[in-house]
Scaffold this motif. Structure first.
Motif, PDB file in Angstrom:
ATOM      1  N   UNK A 103       1.062  -0.693   0.015  1.00 25.85           N
ATOM      2  CA  UNK A 103      -0.536  -0.204   0.113  1.00 25.85           C
ATOM      3  C   UNK A 103       0.993   1.558   0.380  1.00 25.85           C
ATOM      4  N   UNK A 104       2.038   1.214   0.070  1.00 24.55           N
ATOM      5  CA  UNK A 104       3.202   2.170   0.886  1.00 24.55           C
ATOM      6  C   UNK A 104       2.935   3.452  -0.911  1.00 24.55           C
ATOM      7  N   UNK A 105       3.184   2.246  -1.850  1.00 25.40           N
ATOM      8  CA  UNK A 105       3.158   2.785  -2.770  1.00 25.40           C
ATOM      9  C   UNK A 105       1.889   3.797  -3.636  1.00 25.40           C
ATOM     10  N   UNK A 106       0.802   3.606  -3.041  1.00 26.92           N
ATOM     11  CA  UNK A 106      -0.244   4.072  -3.020  1.00 26.92           C
ATOM     12  C   UNK A 106      -0.922   5.330  -2.817  1.00 26.92           C
ATOM     13  N   UNK A 107      -0.301   5.290  -1.718  1.00 25.39           N
ATOM     14  CA  UNK A 107      -0.014   6.228  -0.111  1.00 25.39           C
ATOM     15  C   UNK A 107       0.732   7.237  -0.693  1.00 25.39           C
ATOM     16  N   UNK A 108       0.770   8.114  -1.449  1.00 21.09           N
ATOM     17  CA  UNK A 108       1.731   9.082  -2.323  1.00 21.09           C
ATOM     18  C   UNK A 108       1.680  10.230  -0.692  1.00 21.09           C
ATOM     19  N   UNK A 109       0.331  10.825  -0.442  1.00 18.93           N
ATOM     20  CA  UNK A 109       0.384  12.251   0.602  1.00 18.93           C
ATOM     21  C   UNK A 109       0.799  11.927   1.609  1.00 18.93           C
ATOM     22  N   UNK A 110       0.113  10.475   2.470  1.00 24.14           N
ATOM     23  CA  UNK A 110       0.756   9.669   3.461  1.00 24.14           C
ATOM     24  C   UNK A 110       2.359   9.775   3.701  1.00 24.14           C
ATOM     25  N   UNK A 111       2.311   9.539   2.462  1.00 23.71           N
ATOM     26  CA  UNK A 111       4.482   8.952   2.208  1.00 23.71           C
ATOM     27  C   UNK A 111       4.885  10.646   2.992  1.00 23.71           C
ATOM     28  N   UNK A 112       4.100  12.094   1.477  1.00 21.76           N
ATOM     29  CA  UNK A 112       4.848  13.095   1.710  1.00 21.76           C
ATOM     30  C   UNK A 112       4.885  13.401   3.198  1.00 21.76           C
ATOM     31  N   UNK A 113       3.376  13.100   3.717  1.00 22.55           N
ATOM     32  CA  UNK A 113       3.027  13.791   5.256  1.00 22.55           C
ATOM     33  C   UNK A 113       4.850  13.210   6.109  1.00 22.55           C
ATOM     34  N   UNK A 114       4.772  11.719   6.199  1.00 17.39           N
ATOM     35  CA  UNK A 114       5.567  11.545   7.234  1.00 17.39           C
ATOM     36  C   UNK A 114       7.005  11.934   6.747  1.00 17.39           C
ATOM     37  N   UNK A 115       7.302  11.865   5.545  1.00 18.49           N
ATOM     38  CA  UNK A 115       8.377  12.747   5.174  1.00 18.49           C
ATOM     39  C   UNK A 115       8.686  14.130   5.396  1.00 18.49           C
ATOM     40  N   UNK A 116       7.996  14.458   4.845  1.00 19.00           N
ATOM     41  CA  UNK A 116       7.841  15.978   5.377  1.00 19.00           C
ATOM     42  C   UNK A 116       7.936  16.262   7.710  1.00 19.00           C
ATOM     43  N   UNK A 117       7.334  15.168   8.108  1.00 12.71           N
ATOM     44  CA  UNK A 117       7.572  15.554   9.307  1.00 12.71           C
ATOM     45  C   UNK A 117       8.872  14.987   9.664  1.00 12.71           C
ATOM     46  N   UNK A 118       9.588  14.201   9.007  1.00 14.64           N
ATOM     47  CA  UNK A 118      11.167  13.751   9.034  1.00 14.64           C
ATOM     48  C   UNK A 118      12.004  14.708   9.071  1.00 14.64           C
ATOM     49  N   UNK A 119      11.375  15.495   8.498  1.00 15.32           N
ATOM     50  CA  UNK A 119      12.358  16.941   8.385  1.00 15.32           C
ATOM     51  C   UNK A 119      12.282  17.983   9.187  1.00 15.32           C
ATOM     52  N   UNK A 120      11.066  18.367   9.507  1.00 16.87           N
ATOM     53  CA  UNK A 120      10.732  18.903  10.169  1.00 16.87           C
ATOM     54  C   UNK A 120      11.014  18.705  12.073  1.00 16.87           C
ATOM     55  N   UNK A 121      11.075  17.902  12.430  1.00 15.91           N
ATOM     56  CA  UNK A 121      11.110  16.999  13.152  1.00 15.91           C
ATOM     57  C   UNK A 121      12.576  16.050  13.541  1.00 15.91           C
ATOM     58  N   UNK A 122      13.645  16.731  14.751  1.00 11.73           N
ATOM     59  CA  UNK A 122      14.261  15.698  14.898  1.00 11.73           C
ATOM     60  C   UNK A 122      13.878  14.753  15.720  1.00 11.73           C
TER      61      UNK A 122
END
Length: 151
Positions: A115-134
């Motif tokens: 499912x990961x490859x079909x969930x672009x917005x969720x993955x982008x959100x997780x990546x954004x959190x990873x960049x934003x947070x420590x």
């Protein structure tokens, strides 16, 4: 940021020294019939492979493997989830979009890795959190060296 890098290097050196002391202490008290923790399991594997010089699995590998396990499991998942919940709570529009994508892709079933490859917005959100947070406080510090504009 040289001061940050030197601080991280010093902390890494201290961590490795503590780890080395603990592993050496563990090796001295190791008994095959009574494994106590991961280091004992790795010690058993090293001792089994000592007869085979081509195996490449040495006592030094214990240190490397333990570093990997500690680094990878250092509260990373729970910290990520805490940040995701905090930031989604603060951003209801993003929260609604993530929820909608989960409903669209998964429906009522449990998620699968496919499912990961079909969930672009969720993955982008997780990546954004990873960049934003420590997420990983022991990783090398990083920062943008200049402003960048996309599109």
């Amino acid at each position: 940021m040289p001061w940050k890098v030197s601080t991280v290097i010093e902390l890494d050196k201290q961590t490795k020294e503590i780890r080395k002391q603990k592993v050496e202490e563990s090796l001295k008290t190791y008994t095959p019939s009574n494994p106590r923790h991961r280091a004992d399991g790795l010690t058993a594997a090293v001792k089994e492979d000592e007869a085979d010089p081509s195996s490449g699995f040495t006592a030094e590998r214990i240190y490397s493997i333990l570093d990997d396990l500690i680094g990878a499991g250092f509260d990373t998942l729970s910290t990520t989830l805490n940040w995701v919940l905090l930031l989604l709570t603060a951003n209801p529009t993003v929260q609604r979009k993530v929820h909608a994508e989960i409903d669209d892709v998964l429906g009522k079933r449990q998620p699968k890795l496919d499912d990961k490859s079909k969930m672009h917005y969720c993955m982008a959100t997780i990546h954004k959190v990873s960049r934003f947070a420590g997420i990983n406080p022991l990783s090398l510090p990083h920062d943008a060296t200049k402003d960048t504009e996309l599109k």
